[in-house]
Design a protein around this motif. Structure first.
Motif, PDB file in Angstrom:
ATOM      1  N   ALA A 210      50.172  29.150  36.618  1.00  0.00           N
ATOM      2  CA  ALA A 210      50.075  30.101  37.022  1.00  0.00           C
ATOM      3  C   ALA A 210      49.166  29.306  39.030  1.00  0.00           C
ATOM      4  O   ALA A 210      49.730  29.518  39.459  1.00  0.00           O
ATOM      5  CB  ALA A 210      48.796  30.992  36.687  1.00  0.00           C
ATOM      6  N   ARG A 211      48.842  27.783  38.249  1.00  0.00           N
ATOM      7  CA  ARG A 211      47.820  27.238  39.956  1.00  0.00           C
ATOM      8  C   ARG A 211      49.170  27.174  40.822  1.00  0.00           C
ATOM      9  O   ARG A 211      48.838  27.298  42.002  1.00  0.00           O
ATOM     10  CB  ARG A 211      47.392  25.732  39.508  1.00  0.00           C
TER      11      ARG A 211
ATOM     12  N   ARG B 140      45.894  34.827  42.595  1.00  0.00           N
ATOM     13  CA  ARG B 140      45.328  34.334  41.606  1.00  0.00           C
ATOM     14  C   ARG B 140      44.926  35.915  40.713  1.00  0.00           C
ATOM     15  O   ARG B 140      44.425  36.335  39.713  1.00  0.00           O
ATOM     16  CB  ARG B 140      44.508  33.377  41.700  1.00  0.00           C
ATOM     17  N   ARG B 141      43.812  36.755  41.681  1.00  0.00           N
ATOM     18  CA  ARG B 141      42.686  37.599  41.095  1.00  0.00           C
ATOM     19  C   ARG B 141      43.761  38.404  40.120  1.00  0.00           C
ATOM     20  O   ARG B 141      43.292  39.214  39.344  1.00  0.00           O
ATOM     21  CB  ARG B 141      41.915  38.222  41.929  1.00  0.00           C
ATOM     22  N   LEU B 142      44.889  38.828  40.726  1.00  0.00           N
ATOM     23  CA  LEU B 142      45.951  40.177  40.255  1.00  0.00           C
ATOM     24  C   LEU B 142      46.341  39.285  39.024  1.00  0.00           C
ATOM     25  O   LEU B 142      46.697  40.195  37.631  1.00  0.00           O
ATOM     26  CB  LEU B 142      47.266  40.124  40.874  1.00  0.00           C
ATOM     27  N   PHE B 143      47.295  38.255  38.723  1.00  0.00           N
ATOM     28  CA  PHE B 143      47.597  37.200  37.685  1.00  0.00           C
ATOM     29  C   PHE B 143      46.020  37.308  36.602  1.00  0.00           C
ATOM     30  O   PHE B 143      46.154  37.866  34.868  1.00  0.00           O
ATOM     31  CB  PHE B 143      48.033  35.589  37.621  1.00  0.00           C
ATOM     32  N   ARG B 144      45.094  37.129  36.420  1.00  0.00           N
ATOM     33  CA  ARG B 144      43.720  37.152  35.756  1.00  0.00           C
ATOM     34  C   ARG B 144      43.408  38.525  35.626  1.00  0.00           C
ATOM     35  O   ARG B 144      43.464  38.375  33.974  1.00  0.00           O
ATOM     36  CB  ARG B 144      42.351  36.743  36.966  1.00  0.00           C
ATOM     37  N   TYR B 145      43.845  39.634  36.203  1.00  0.00           N
ATOM     38  CA  TYR B 145      43.420  40.813  35.927  1.00  0.00           C
ATOM     39  C   TYR B 145      44.816  41.159  34.954  1.00  0.00           C
ATOM     40  O   TYR B 145      44.658  41.260  33.972  1.00  0.00           O
ATOM     41  CB  TYR B 145      43.613  41.739  37.070  1.00  0.00           C
ATOM     42  N   LEU B 146      46.379  40.632  35.007  1.00  0.00           N
ATOM     43  CA  LEU B 146      47.242  41.289  34.092  1.00  0.00           C
ATOM     44  C   LEU B 146      47.184  40.142  32.795  1.00  0.00           C
ATOM     45  O   LEU B 146      47.739  40.191  31.754  1.00  0.00           O
ATOM     46  CB  LEU B 146      48.431  40.687  35.198  1.00  0.00           C
ATOM     47  N   SER B 147      46.185  38.778  32.962  1.00  0.00           N
ATOM     48  CA  SER B 147      46.061  38.314  31.615  1.00  0.00           C
ATOM     49  C   SER B 147      44.559  38.781  30.296  1.00  0.00           C
ATOM     50  O   SER B 147      44.872  37.633  29.856  1.00  0.00           O
ATOM     51  CB  SER B 147      45.976  36.685  31.848  1.00  0.00           C
ATOM     52  N   ARG B 148      43.780  39.780  30.458  1.00  0.00           N
ATOM     53  CA  ARG B 148      43.053  40.121  30.266  1.00  0.00           C
ATOM     54  C   ARG B 148      43.245  40.729  28.530  1.00  0.00           C
ATOM     55  O   ARG B 148      44.755  41.329  28.859  1.00  0.00           O
ATOM     56  CB  ARG B 148      42.122  40.931  30.933  1.00  0.00           C
TER      57      ARG B 148
END
Length: 346
Positions: free
Chosen positions: A85-86, A338-346
């Motif tokens: 992701a990074r 990155r915020r989108l990735f964190r939201y999808l990984s919840r």
């Protein structure tokens, strides 16, 4: 190469400085070549010929940063998602912006054949290809993606990753010896050696403190200056595969010396250089666009043939335009993804 965490550094100001210098060198190089092609600038082209070594510096820095930041992830498969992701959010979003602009410009100008949907789709992946990249500087990003993929294997399984690194290094050596290896040139290019040099630098600075860091820095600076002067003088071919070792080694020594000095509390970078370092990726991606626009504007206004003043304007445009893109587009877009990735990984 161990998986133990590296000694903490609050901010790698020294590496930001190195990235800034690499970006400036590339801009100096391309601005001189652009001007020489358009109006004739042979003296400037020769004087700034060494600037292409900024790419060598970038590759070494990349190898350094990846091992330095992710060295503690080796052999920990659960960290692969974070690593991927990074890397994805760092490389792709802003690259897709310049790719889109490049494709749009091709359609709008009509001077060159517009790329097909298949060509654009493949270019968007940055996967290796034998074709010329749609975005001129993207050839270096293909090397980066290969390196990131190899490093991902290290995260999945340290032993397998080390074996793959060994195979990769051997394949590069065989190809440089002139023997066929059955791989696309990008896989076995001498430029890839500089990732190894960068990782070697990262391993070196994990030893705390770095002994003789000032001497190491001066050796690296002296070597890269001598190489640049020799290339400008025409004493050797700076594009030859063997040159990657020399420019790469000098770059690695500079990185080790800079970080060692920072570790010892003997280094402070100007805020402007840190700014440039943070913007280096956007400068690299967009500088050719802004150089071209500035050159057209110079002709449109009719400022005459003050070639050195024109060159200075092109350099400022390439650097300044990249900084603006970095602040207004690159980092906001990266944070959004990155915020989108964190939201999808919840």
């Amino acid at each position: 190469m161990t998986a133990s965490p590296a000694p903490a550094i609050v901010k790698l100001q020294s590496v930001e400085l190195a990235r800034a210098v690499a970006a400036i060198a590339v801009v100096l190089y391309h601005a001189a070549r652009h001007l020489d092609k358009n109006v004739g600038f042979p003296l400037g082209k020769q004087a700034f010929q060494f600037g292409h070594a900024g790419v060598d510096f970038f590759f070494v820095i990349s190898g350094f940063i990846i091992l330095h930041v992710h060295g503690g992830d080796l052999g920990r498969p659960r960290r692969l998602g974070h690593y991927a992701a990074r890397r994805f959010t760092r490389i792709y979003p802003i690259y897709w912006v310049i790719l889109g602009l490049t494709v749009a410009a091709a359609f709008w100008s009509g001077r060159i054949a517009a790329p097909t949907a298949a060509q654009v789709g493949w270019a968007a992946t940055l996967l290796p290809t034998r074709a010329e990249p749609l975005v001129g500087v993207a050839w270096t990003l293909q090397h980066e993606i290969i390196f990131y993929a190899v490093f991902a294997v290290l995260i999945l399984h340290r032993g397998a990753g080390l074996a793959l690194l060994g195979v990769w290094l051997a394949a590069i050596a065989v190809a440089l010896a002139g023997q066929p290896v059955g791989l696309m040139p990008v896989f076995v290019s001498a430029y890839n050696l500089e990732f190894f040099l960068g990782m070697g630098a990262a391993w070196w600075v994990r030893q705390d403190p770095v002994a003789f860091s000032r001497d190491i820095l001066w050796v690296g600076l002296t070597l890269i200056t001598a190489l640049a002067a020799a290339e400008v003088a025409g004493w050797f071919d700076g594009y030859a595969p063997s040159t990657r070792w020399s420019y790469g080694l000098a770059s690695a020594l500079i990185v080790v010396g800079l970080v060692g000095r920072e570790r010892g509390g003997h280094f402070r970078s100007a805020a402007a250089m840190a700014w440039l370092g943070r913007a280096s990726y956007s400068i690299y991606l967009f500088h050719l666009t802004f150089i071209g626009l500035a050159d057209k504007l110079w002709d449109r206004i009719g400022l005459g043939e003050w070639v050195w003043a024109r060159y200075a304007i092109l350099v400022v445009a390439g650097i300044g335009g990249g900084i603006v893109v970095s602040r207004l587009v690159e980092y906001p877009l990266m944070r959004l993804v990155r915020r989108l990735f964190r939201y999808l990984s919840r």
